[in-house]
Scaffold this active site. Sequence first.
Site, short mmCIF file in Angstrom:
data_model
loop_
_atom_site.label_atom_id
_atom_site.label_comp_id
_atom_site.label_asym_id
_atom_site.label_seq_id
_atom_site.Cartn_x
_atom_site.Cartn_y
_atom_site.Cartn_z
N LYS A 132 0.86 -1.19 0.00
CA LYS A 132 0.00 0.00 0.00
C LYS A 132 0.89 1.23 0.00
O LYS A 132 1.95 1.24 0.63
CB LYS A 132 -0.86 0.01 1.26
CG LYS A 132 -2.09 0.89 1.16
CD LYS A 132 -3.29 0.08 0.69
CE LYS A 132 -4.59 0.84 0.74
NZ LYS A 132 -5.73 -0.07 0.62
N GLY A 164 -20.48 6.56 5.93
CA GLY A 164 -19.47 6.94 4.95
C GLY A 164 -20.07 6.79 3.57
O GLY A 164 -20.34 5.68 3.12
N GLY A 194 -19.64 3.51 -0.23
CA GLY A 194 -20.89 3.69 0.53
C GLY A 194 -22.05 4.09 -0.36
O GLY A 194 -23.16 3.56 -0.23
N ALA A 214 -15.93 4.11 5.85
CA ALA A 214 -15.01 5.25 5.78
C ALA A 214 -13.63 4.79 6.28
O ALA A 214 -13.12 3.79 5.82
CB ALA A 214 -15.56 6.41 6.57
N ALA A 263 -14.67 -0.69 5.07
CA ALA A 263 -13.52 0.11 5.52
C ALA A 263 -12.36 -0.83 5.85
O ALA A 263 -12.58 -1.91 6.39
CB ALA A 263 -13.89 0.93 6.75
N ASN A 264 -11.16 -0.45 5.50
CA ASN A 264 -9.98 -1.26 5.83
C ASN A 264 -9.63 -1.08 7.30
O ASN A 264 -9.73 0.02 7.84
CB ASN A 264 -8.79 -0.82 4.97
CG ASN A 264 -8.85 -1.37 3.55
OD1 ASN A 264 -8.94 -2.59 3.33
ND2 ASN A 264 -8.82 -0.47 2.56
N1 PHE Z 1 -8.43 0.52 -2.47
C1 PHE Z 1 -8.38 -0.81 -2.99
C2 PHE Z 1 -8.43 -1.80 -1.83
O1 PHE Z 1 -8.20 -1.46 -0.68
C3 PHE Z 1 -7.11 -0.97 -3.75
C4 PHE Z 1 -7.19 -1.40 -5.18
C5 PHE Z 1 -8.12 -0.91 -6.09
C6 PHE Z 1 -6.26 -2.29 -5.64
C7 PHE Z 1 -8.13 -1.34 -7.39
C8 PHE Z 1 -6.25 -2.72 -6.95
C9 PHE Z 1 -7.20 -2.24 -7.82
O2 PHE Z 1 -8.71 -2.96 -2.03
#
Ligand code: PHE
Length: 355
Positions: free
Chosen positions: A78, A181, A186, A239, A261-262
């Site tokens: 990331k 979000g 969302g 979000a 959301a991550n």
């Molecule tokens: N934001 C996406 C995720 O967390 C990242 C992503 C988007 C990776 C599109 C590859 C292609 O999964």
Amino acid sequence: MTAPTPRWHGEGMIVRHDAPTGADILIAIHSTRLGPATGGTRMKPYPTLEQAAHDARRLAEGMTLKWAAAGFPRGGGKAVIRIPEGLPAAAREGLLRRYGSLLRGLGGLFQTGPDVGTGPKEMDLIAETGAPHVFSRTPARGGAGDPGPYTALGVFHSMRAACERLFGEASPAGRRVLVVGLGSVGAPLVALLREAGAEVMVSDLREEAVRRAASSPGVRGIPPSDVEGTACDLYAPCALGGTLNAGTIPRLRCRAVVGPANNQLAAEDDAARLAAAGILYAPDFVVNAGGAIAITGLEILGWTRERVEKATAGIGDTLREVFARADSGRMTTSEAALQMARDRLDSAPAADPLW
Ligand code: PHE
């Protein structure tokens, strides 16, 4: 120097200060075991470089788990671009171009797509520098565009799996769903839920976004301060991460948490806290894989729309497997999902080290 993240076993991090804007670019490579490190580029202000680095590490690890749980041959990485507040548009563009050149120099070691603060337009700019494998460019530039609607579809299938588990009936029709979000995931999620006949409640820090969403029939706005206290069947954090913690969990009045959301859990103990509160937790990295797998599928594997539909529906099946594994192993759903992802990682042949 950036501070370490506890228990982070990633492969490394590239840190670059961008003097013209005062921004910092951090590229965390967590694991290339299953394939090239692939993950979004998050661009936003952070109070300190340490906080930005910590976020990059945790998000990169989340990508490793996401690809592994989805059974997709990609590795976890990331990028976080820590920008000053109020960075003017022209300066932002220059920064993205320098970031693109950095990625070009890395020759595919890190392959990116959009995340919070970036979208297809930013991906176009990055790709213009010659950076390889930039996902989600605009359709005009040959990309598959915004991943948000695909992520939303994966969340929707996850919600069906959660409803099936809670109520013996997968359809969310008549269920109360709280979407917090209203960004690129969302907003399309609200549309899918409305179509399916759910009773939708929405919240966002941007009042205008809530007003717009709540102007549709079947959608009601909730002030941000009432999110935890609102009674609902499904709560979908859409979000930023860390919203499930020792302070918020005792106040939740939902039956399940199912959102994109991550890094929703502030700490791993929060999974046990949710379980003790009788709340079913659908692990974020399983639920939110739809965008990443759909876009890479469309752009590099030549997937058709039908194949994408199948893959996003498969997210619901993966979640069913997680629930079953948690039952049989008497563990939390978070532990079960982690175990599933780690099994896949451990059984993969060791990748050639890329650096
Ligand atoms: N934001 C996406 C995720 O967390 C990242 C992503 C988007 C990776 C599109 C590859 C292609 O999964």
